[in-house]
Design a protein around this motif. Structure first.
Motif, PDB file in Angstrom:
ATOM      1  N   LEU A  26      38.657  27.709  39.278  1.00 13.45           N
ATOM      2  CA  LEU A  26      39.188  26.763  40.356  1.00 13.45           C
ATOM      3  C   LEU A  26      40.132  27.666  41.321  1.00 13.45           C
ATOM      4  CD1 LEU A  26      39.316  24.351  42.034  1.00 13.45           C
ATOM      5  CD2 LEU A  26      40.753  23.131  40.409  1.00 13.45           C
ATOM      6  N   GLU A  27      41.105  28.045  40.596  1.00 11.60           N
ATOM      7  CA  GLU A  27      42.367  28.705  41.179  1.00 11.60           C
ATOM      8  C   GLU A  27      41.566  30.129  41.926  1.00 11.60           C
ATOM      9  OE1 GLU A  27      44.717  29.668  37.722  1.00 11.60           O
ATOM     10  OE2 GLU A  27      45.536  27.651  37.786  1.00 11.60           O
ATOM     11  N   HIS A  28      40.689  30.933  41.044  1.00 10.69           N
ATOM     12  CA  HIS A  28      40.304  31.951  41.683  1.00 10.69           C
ATOM     13  C   HIS A  28      39.486  31.712  43.154  1.00 10.69           C
ATOM     14  CE1 HIS A  28      41.496  34.346  38.373  1.00 10.69           C
ATOM     15  NE2 HIS A  28      40.377  34.118  37.709  1.00 10.69           N
ATOM     16  N   VAL A  29      38.714  30.679  43.119  1.00  9.13           N
ATOM     17  CA  VAL A  29      38.043  30.201  44.145  1.00  9.13           C
ATOM     18  C   VAL A  29      39.039  29.786  45.432  1.00  9.13           C
ATOM     19  CG1 VAL A  29      36.324  28.643  45.277  1.00  9.13           C
ATOM     20  CG2 VAL A  29      35.882  29.732  43.105  1.00  9.13           C
ATOM     21  N   GLN A  30      39.847  29.065  44.785  1.00  7.90           N
ATOM     22  CA  GLN A  30      40.895  28.654  46.058  1.00  7.90           C
ATOM     23  C   GLN A  30      41.529  29.786  46.722  1.00  7.90           C
ATOM     24  OE1 GLN A  30      43.212  25.630  43.627  1.00  7.90           O
ATOM     25  NE2 GLN A  30      42.467  24.024  44.877  1.00  7.90           N
TER      26      GLN A  30
END
Length: 464
Positions: free
Chosen positions: A199-203
């Protein structure tokens, strides 16, 4: 060899309402803008010559659809004409005739007779775990493998995918933009191995594309909400900005349909967010899960208009009467269906759902990963597949098939009146070398340029 001199581009474009002239332009242009290009780049992050950064400008010689041509009551063609669009602060400020006088001082760019289509929407894609952007890697054989086998395979892959997740997500975003898509819904793994890292990478990837790409995130328990014990992580993902909570095959993966669905819905209700569940089950358990979800939405007004069932293969097993009754309930509760328009031993009843007022979306799902190597990222291809599967080979039905790729936005309504674009609309669109949307769906030409909120985010246009 005979050498026939071609007419000049300007001479051909002067016939602004002529369909054959439009086709001639497309043949001459060969799928590209033809002079003095201003570009934004290509998939994979390579930059082009210059970025169109103006907030207020004219886009000239844009081909817009004006109405249908008829033989009796049968649609046999589409009338078009050339226009100038005034783009200001992310909106279409005005639609002007091609020969209208223009204000001095505003930059002018040229579409050279190419067709304007609404921006595409990829409403089911996994940006966080992909082989795209890396070396070729075909999936291992799936014959005889259960979904639990595939999950076990993914658990081994994730540690190698997480370090490159942001880079590859940005590569996928660039690919989607090159296909005319500027809006997406991305399913992001929430599992014991990834935790919240995916999630953090995509954000972070989306933050780097703020202003040129919009994506709703689904917090997706790929390894089972209950099976992998991620309810707490899903709740945390909601606080981090995920717009939807996901789920996966509550009977086959979690082993207890009602408990799994109740947990998913409770997270959504507590967070005030939506639901988008992967439901692949075609057994009676799949039908039971769909009915249980509809019952739940009917009992909870806060969920109305906020639930999407992705895949929903069980719908293909229903009788016409049962499907009609269920579709009526879907429409009443605003339950949407997200389908990849699959090819296989069953055909999804997508037209029947739409006829009942159910909102049907489409998406890539996977471009290439350990599940499938066949995704192109092209929603126009999905519209083409839709037309082929549902007997849409004529002008009218080809033009209607575009709807699944654009979130329901069509240049002409069913009666042939212009529905898009209009002054005040957001300036999100793509340019294609085609004479009309029916041709674009049938022939799937390359996208020449893609715009989001008036900003060119992919491709090139000419100086005018």
């Amino acid at each position: 060899m005979e050498n026939h001199q071609q007419p000049s581009l300007r001479a051909v474009l002067s016939h602004s309402g002529n369909r054959s002239a439009a086709s001639a332009v497309m043949g001459m242009a060969g799928g590209s803008a033809v002079a003095a290009m201003v570009g934004t780049g290509r998939p994979g992050g390579e930059s082009g010559a210059t970025t169109l950064r103006d907030r207020h400008y004219y886009l000239r010689d844009v081909r817009l659809e004006e109405g249908f041509e008829y033989d009796g009551e049968t649609v046999i063609g589409t009338r078009t004409a050339l226009y100038t669009l005034e783009i200001k602060d992310g909106k279409i400020a005005a639609l002007l005739a091609a020969n209208a006088g223009l204000a001095d001082g505003l930059p002018r760019y040229g579409a050279h007779g190419q067709l304007l289509l609404p921006a595409m929407r990829d409403m089911h894609i996994h940006l966080d775990k992909t082989f795209y952007g890396g070396p070729w890697q075909a999936p291992r054989p799936r014959q005889g493998k259960t979904i639990m086998d595939m999950i076990a395979r993914e658990q081994k892959l994730l540690p190698t995918l997480l370090p490159v997740a942001q880079q590859r997500a940005e590569g996928l975003i660039a690919l989607l933009q090159s296909k005319g898509s500027t809006v997406a819904r991305g399913h992001c793994n929430i599992d014991p191995i990834s935790g919240l890292k995916a999630l953090e990478h995509v954000q972070r990837a989306l933050e780097n594309h703020r202003g040129d790409f919009s994506c709703e995130i689904v917090a997706f328990p790929q390894h089972g909400l209950l099976h992998s014990g991620v309810e707490g992580l899903l709740r945390e993902a909601m606080t981090m900005g995920a717009a939807y909570v996901g789920g996966l095959d509550p009977t086959n993966v979690d082993g207890t349909m009602e408990k799994s669905l109740d947990a998913m819905f409770q997270i959504a209700l507590d967070a005030g967010k939506g639901v988008d569940i992967h439901l692949h089950e075609t057994s009676p358990a799949g039908v039971a899960a769909i009915n249980y979800m509809v019952d739940t939405v009917e009992k909870n007004a806060a969920l109305k208009g906020k639930v999407t069932i992705s895949h929903a293969f069980a719908l293909s097993t229903l009788s016409p009467q049962a499907l009609s009754e269920l579709a009526t309930r879907f429409a009443a509760q605003g339950i949407a269906i997200a389908s990849t328009v699959p090819i296989g031993s069953f055909v999804m009843p997508l037209p029947q759902l739409s006829e009942k007022g159910v909102f049907v979306m489409t998406g890539t799902d996977s471009v290439i990963d350990h599940w499938s190597p066949f995704g192109s990222g092209d929603m126009l291809e999905k519209a083409n597949l839709y037309a082929q599967l549902y007997d849409g080979s004529d002008e009218f039905h080809l033009s209607r098939a575009l709807s699944i790729a654009t979130g329901g936005v069509l240049p002409l309504d069913d009666s042939g009146k212009r529905a898009w674009p209009k002054a005040g609309d957001e300036a999100g669109f793509t340019l294609v070398p085609a004479s009309c949307s029916a041709e674009a769906v049938a022939r799937m030409p390359a996208r020449t340029a893609t715009f989001q909120q008036g900003r060119m985010v992919y491709g090139s246009v000419g100086q005018a």
